[in-house]
Design an enzyme around this catalytic site. Sequence first.
Site, PDB file in Angstrom:
ATOM      1  CG  ASP A  10      -1.744   1.158   1.442  1.00 51.63           C
ATOM      2  OD1 ASP A  10      -1.704   2.073   0.585  1.00 51.63           O
ATOM      3  OD2 ASP A  10      -2.476   1.202   2.444  1.00 51.63           O
ATOM      4  CG  ASN A  24     -10.211  12.755 -11.077  1.00 50.79           C
ATOM      5  OD1 ASN A  24     -10.314  13.974 -10.968  1.00 50.79           O
ATOM      6  ND2 ASN A  24     -10.692  11.920 -10.173  1.00 50.79           N
ATOM      7  N   GLY A  32      -9.787   3.910  -6.039  1.00 49.69           N
ATOM      8  CA  GLY A  32      -8.453   3.342  -6.224  1.00 49.69           C
ATOM      9  C   GLY A  32      -7.398   3.969  -5.335  1.00 49.69           C
ATOM     10  CB  VAL A  33      -3.774   4.501  -5.887  1.00 48.65           C
ATOM     11  CG1 VAL A  33      -3.661   5.401  -7.089  1.00 48.65           C
ATOM     12  CG2 VAL A  33      -2.594   4.688  -4.950  1.00 48.65           C
ATOM     13  CG  ASP A  34      -7.397  10.306  -6.438  1.00 49.63           C
ATOM     14  OD1 ASP A  34      -6.762  10.981  -5.610  1.00 49.63           O
ATOM     15  OD2 ASP A  34      -8.160  10.806  -7.298  1.00 49.63           O
ATOM     16  CB  SER A 117      -3.169   4.620 -16.815  1.00 50.80           C
ATOM     17  OG  SER A 117      -3.310   6.014 -16.964  1.00 50.80           O
ATOM     18  CE1 TYR A 121      -9.620   7.735 -15.228  1.00 53.41           C
ATOM     19  CE2 TYR A 121      -7.415   8.632 -15.458  1.00 53.41           C
ATOM     20  CZ  TYR A 121      -8.743   8.791 -15.114  1.00 53.41           C
ATOM     21  OH  TYR A 121      -9.186  10.021 -14.660  1.00 53.41           O
TER      22      TYR A 121
END
Length: 175
Positions: A10, A24, A32-34, A117, A121
């Site tokens: 992580d 984004n 997700g990771v965001d 991505s 994505y």
Amino acid sequence: MDRIKLIKGDITQLQVDAIVNAANSSLMGGGGVDGAIHRAGGPEILRECRKIGGCRTGEAVITTAGQMPAKFVIHTVGPVWYGGTKDEAEKLADCYRNSLGLAVRNGCKTIAFPNISTGVYGYPKPEAAQIAVETVTQFLSQNELVESVIFVCFDQENYLHLAKFPEVKAADMDS
Ligand code: AR6
């Protein structure tokens, strides 16, 4: 040598100078990771992102890492995969290059990347891994300041693709 490392885990837990976020263009958070980065870092990150106002695909911006052990978060916006017809490869390479450039301008020596991505994505993982390794290798060959770039994989598939490259060295989470 051995400046490119590979771990599974992580990215929010890493004690490095900068972790990169696969954001984004609104910079207002997401999944997700965001999502994981904003949750772990706290509201300070979103406040700075709001001030910055947005980020174009392939570009990168920097904020605090809030409550995470890293010093900075570098937010970059990967390309959405449209089948390879919309300069996705060039834009993905731009993400790695621009994130590293911004890291260096902020004195960062250790920088961790997620697999930009390759989640929502939809970028094919083998191709994304190749672009990541090639772009980072090229950057490091022209830059002495950066000590290590760490690819942090959340899923086994990305890990295995990256592990195929001889310049990428498998490491432990705390090494
Ligand atoms: N640490 C490291 N990697 C992670 C973590 C984590 N905590 N969580 C997920 N990953 P994605 P994208 C991996 O979808 O494809 C967001 O909603 C995951 O396994 O996070 O660039 C943004 O707001 C995958 O390999 O990013 C954007 O709208 C990789 O991170 C959009 O998703 C990237 O998956 C960006 O899509």
